[in-house]
Design a protein around this motif. Structure first.
Motif, short mmCIF file in Angstrom:
data_model
loop_
_atom_site.label_atom_id
_atom_site.label_comp_id
_atom_site.label_asym_id
_atom_site.label_seq_id
_atom_site.Cartn_x
_atom_site.Cartn_y
_atom_site.Cartn_z
N ASN A 97 0.94 -1.25 -0.06
CA ASN A 97 0.12 -0.10 0.08
C ASN A 97 0.75 1.19 0.07
OD1 ASN A 97 -2.15 -1.73 0.14
ND2 ASN A 97 -2.67 -1.37 2.17
N LEU A 98 1.88 1.15 -0.83
CA LEU A 98 2.55 2.51 -0.79
C LEU A 98 1.74 3.59 -1.86
CD1 LEU A 98 6.17 1.27 -1.64
CD2 LEU A 98 5.42 2.21 0.51
N TYR A 99 2.04 4.65 -1.78
CA TYR A 99 1.37 5.83 -2.52
C TYR A 99 1.99 5.79 -3.91
CZ TYR A 99 0.23 7.13 2.32
OH TYR A 99 -0.29 6.88 3.71
N LEU A 110 5.81 11.78 3.79
CA LEU A 110 4.60 12.60 3.77
C LEU A 110 3.87 12.70 5.33
CD1 LEU A 110 2.52 13.29 1.53
CD2 LEU A 110 1.31 11.41 1.85
N ALA A 111 3.73 11.56 5.91
CA ALA A 111 2.91 11.45 7.13
C ALA A 111 3.99 12.42 8.30
CB ALA A 111 2.76 10.27 7.89
N PRO A 112 5.07 12.08 8.21
CA PRO A 112 6.26 13.06 9.14
C PRO A 112 5.80 14.69 9.00
CG PRO A 112 7.34 11.04 8.55
CD PRO A 112 6.10 11.20 7.86
N ILE A 113 5.98 15.05 7.70
CA ILE A 113 5.59 16.30 7.27
C ILE A 113 4.38 16.93 7.60
CG2 ILE A 113 5.48 18.19 5.47
CD1 ILE A 113 7.79 16.54 4.14
N ARG B 136 -6.70 14.96 0.53
CA ARG B 136 -6.10 16.14 -0.01
C ARG B 136 -4.71 15.53 -0.58
NH1 ARG B 136 -2.22 19.93 1.97
NH2 ARG B 136 -2.55 19.36 3.76
N LEU B 137 -4.02 14.61 0.33
CA LEU B 137 -2.66 14.19 0.08
C LEU B 137 -2.62 12.72 -0.65
CD1 LEU B 137 -1.10 14.78 3.45
CD2 LEU B 137 -0.83 16.28 1.26
N VAL B 138 -3.62 12.05 -0.53
CA VAL B 138 -3.49 10.56 -1.07
C VAL B 138 -4.59 10.27 -2.04
CG1 VAL B 138 -3.57 8.10 -0.52
CG2 VAL B 138 -2.38 9.54 0.82
N LEU B 140 -7.31 12.23 -3.58
CA LEU B 140 -7.53 13.06 -4.60
C LEU B 140 -6.62 13.11 -5.60
CD1 LEU B 140 -9.73 16.08 -3.13
CD2 LEU B 140 -10.66 13.97 -4.41
N PRO B 141 -5.23 13.16 -5.41
CA PRO B 141 -4.08 13.39 -6.45
C PRO B 141 -4.29 12.06 -7.49
CG PRO B 141 -3.31 13.89 -4.42
CD PRO B 141 -4.63 13.56 -3.79
N GLN B 142 -4.86 10.90 -6.80
CA GLN B 142 -4.72 9.63 -7.52
C GLN B 142 -6.08 9.70 -8.12
OE1 GLN B 142 -3.22 6.01 -5.96
NE2 GLN B 142 -3.17 7.24 -3.96
N ALA B 143 -7.07 10.19 -7.79
CA ALA B 143 -8.30 10.09 -8.49
C ALA B 143 -8.46 11.10 -9.61
CB ALA B 143 -9.49 10.41 -7.47
N PHE B 144 -7.81 12.12 -9.39
CA PHE B 144 -7.55 13.15 -10.35
C PHE B 144 -7.08 12.29 -11.92
CE2 PHE B 144 -4.92 16.51 -12.37
CZ PHE B 144 -5.88 17.67 -12.68
N LYS B 145 -6.17 11.92 -11.77
CA LYS B 145 -5.43 11.05 -12.81
C LYS B 145 -6.44 10.31 -13.74
CE LYS B 145 -0.97 10.83 -11.23
NZ LYS B 145 0.15 10.05 -10.89
N VAL B 146 -7.27 9.43 -12.84
CA VAL B 146 -8.09 8.58 -13.32
C VAL B 146 -9.47 9.45 -13.94
CG1 VAL B 146 -9.60 6.60 -12.78
CG2 VAL B 146 -7.68 7.14 -11.27
#
Lengths: 252, 223
Positions: A97-99, A110-113, B136-138, B140-146
């Motif tokens: 489940n990496l981004y 990502l999470a630390p920041i 915001r971080l995980v 939507l950025p991926q959904a945007f591409k799809v």
């Protein structure tokens, strides 16, 4: 439970925990205490509830009744800030489940920041060190799709370590890997264990269990059937069910 | 047959077609922006757990998708003045297209968000992110591409749908064809010319879709 009872608890404390999926009793009267710095390996046949057990620890699954106290905080208690507690618990998934839209380094930082609010430069420095530690110094800017399964899982472990957690949970971390990649991931997990991390690891890797686990917990049909040191469990299993299980996984 | 086809008249009317083309382009662009806003709001409502926002959003999306755009357009054009809202036809047209396309876009965005694997959400939850952070971080950025390719598909549909605005006398591309047809009794010339222009717009948007998917394909492929 009394206050004195709470004071004596370990890092992770299950007391008579039950959970149902519909009418299926997936966790049955689980009582288990994991001490700080202890490594507990959880094994058992598929569907025995071992993944569910560790998913309860960080609240990915909610328990139905009983008490689950993690790092002194009772889960399901309105006073417990789950989001806060989760920052102290790393979780490594079977499927990594990496981004996929982030590089290895960005996955780690990502999470630390954003959650720990560590300054970017500092987080990146720490992230590079962690990736170097898991043997991926040269893959800092690679995207997950450019990495092998073993490399992805090592990034995933580094991603958890980036949060400086008190507890690490592993849900069959090597089950989705090609055989030749298993040891590179286990080596990293051994290193993490040797640094004194409190760990619960769902795995069937005997070598790993023998090397670092203080305890092996055997589950079947939602209940803890047997628990003991790796040597006791693998060499002298006490129940028929654990013997049957071991004969199946040790045959090859 | 072709000897009856008057290219000269088409050339003569070219400024009119040009005007219509420009109007079609900018009113479609405005409508698309409006539709995006409507779509994002509807989608956000539709993804809520509570029924208070979800049910109205679903009802709206169903109502729009179940009824003809022309009926919706007439409802706004003839119905709104009855209710006391007198708006220029151009505004009514853009409103109708935005409200209509917004319902489809809401579903496109929702599909994009739901296509993100559960494990992505779990990984971000496990790392202590809040709902807003993980969106915001995980997610939507991926959904945007799809979402980009189907959104451009919807943009193509919107451009073609904008032809209906000719029926409430907006001077867009189809209206220009109608004028040639009725002024000079040259429907073949009029409508064939606008067809050519629509084709041009179609290829423009299709090219954009191709470029964007290639661009998105290189920026961090999915596993």
């Amino acid at each position: 439970m009394t206050k004195t009872g709470l004071a004596k608890t370990g890092m992770i404390d299950f007391r008579d925990v039950n959970k149902w999926f519909g009418t299926l009793n997936v966790l049955k009267n689980i009582t288990l205490s994991v001490e700080p710095r202890e490594v507990v390996v959880v094994c058992g046949p598929s569907g025995s509830g071992k993944s569910t057990l560790i998913r309860c620890v960080n609240g990915l699954e909610a328990i139905k009744d009983g008490d689950l106290v993690v790092d002194g905080q009772r889960l399901g208690d309105p006073a417990t800030n789950m989001t806060q507690l989760r920052t102290e618990i790393g979780f490594v998934f079977q499927s990594f489940n990496l981004y996929p839209h982030k590089t290895a380094l960005e996955n780690v930082t990502l999470a630390p920041i954003h959650v720990r609010k560590i300054p970017r430069a500092e987080a990146e420095k720490a992230g590079r060190e962690l990736l170097a530690k898991v043997g991926l110094a040269d893959k800092v800017n690679a995207y997950p799709a450019q990495l092998s399964g073993g490399q992805q899982q090592r990034v995933a472990i580094a991603r958890c370590l980036g949060m400086r957690p008190k507890i690490m949970l592993f849900d069959e971390p090597t089950s989705a890997l090609d055989p030749e990649m298993i040891s590179e991931v286990l080596d990293v997990m051994v290193a993490v264990a040797e640094e004194g991390m409190t760990m619960m690891v769902v795995t069937h890797e005997m070598g790993f269990a023998r090397k670092v686990a203080q305890r092996v917990v055997f589950m079947d049909a939602g209940a803890i059937v047997e628990s003991g040191t790796p040597d006791e469990f693998f060499s002298h299993p006490k129940t028929d069910r654990s013997r049957a299980f071991l004969s199946k996984i040790l045959r090859h | 047959m072709l000897e009856n086809f008057s290219f000269r008249t088409i050339v003569e009317y070219l400024p009119l077609f040009g005007q219509g083309l420009i109007t079609t382009v900018w009113l479609s662009a405005l409508s698309f922006v409006g539709a995006l806003i409507v779509g994002i709001v509807l989608c956000a409502m539709n993804l809520q757990r509570g029924w208070l926002f979800r049910v109205p959003a679903k009802a709206y999306i169903d109502a729009v998708r179940a009824t003809p755009l022309l009926a919706q357009l007439y409802f706004l054009y003839f119905g709104l003045p009855r209710l006391g809202f007198v708006l220029p036809e151009l505004v009514v047209g853009i409103l109708a297209l935005s409200l209509n396309s917004g319902a489809y876009i809401a579903e496109i965005i929702r599909a994009g968000i739901l296509s993100i694997p559960r494990g992505q959400v779990e990984a971000s939850v496990a790392s202590g992110m809040t709902y807003v952070q993980r969106m915001r971080l995980v997610v939507l950025p991926q959904a945007f591409k799809v979402t980009i390719p189907p959104l451009l598909g919807q943009a193509i549909v919107l451009v073609k749908d904008s032809a209906l605005l000719s029926l409430i006398s907006v001077s867009e591309l189809t209206r220009a064809g109608q004028l040639l047809a009725s002024d000079r009794f040259m429907p073949a010339e009029g409508f064939l010319t606008i067809a050519a222009f629509y084709l041009l717009l179609y290829y423009g948007l299709k090219g954009l879709a191709g470029v964007s998917s290639r661009w998105l394909g290189t920026a961090g492929a999915r596993t």
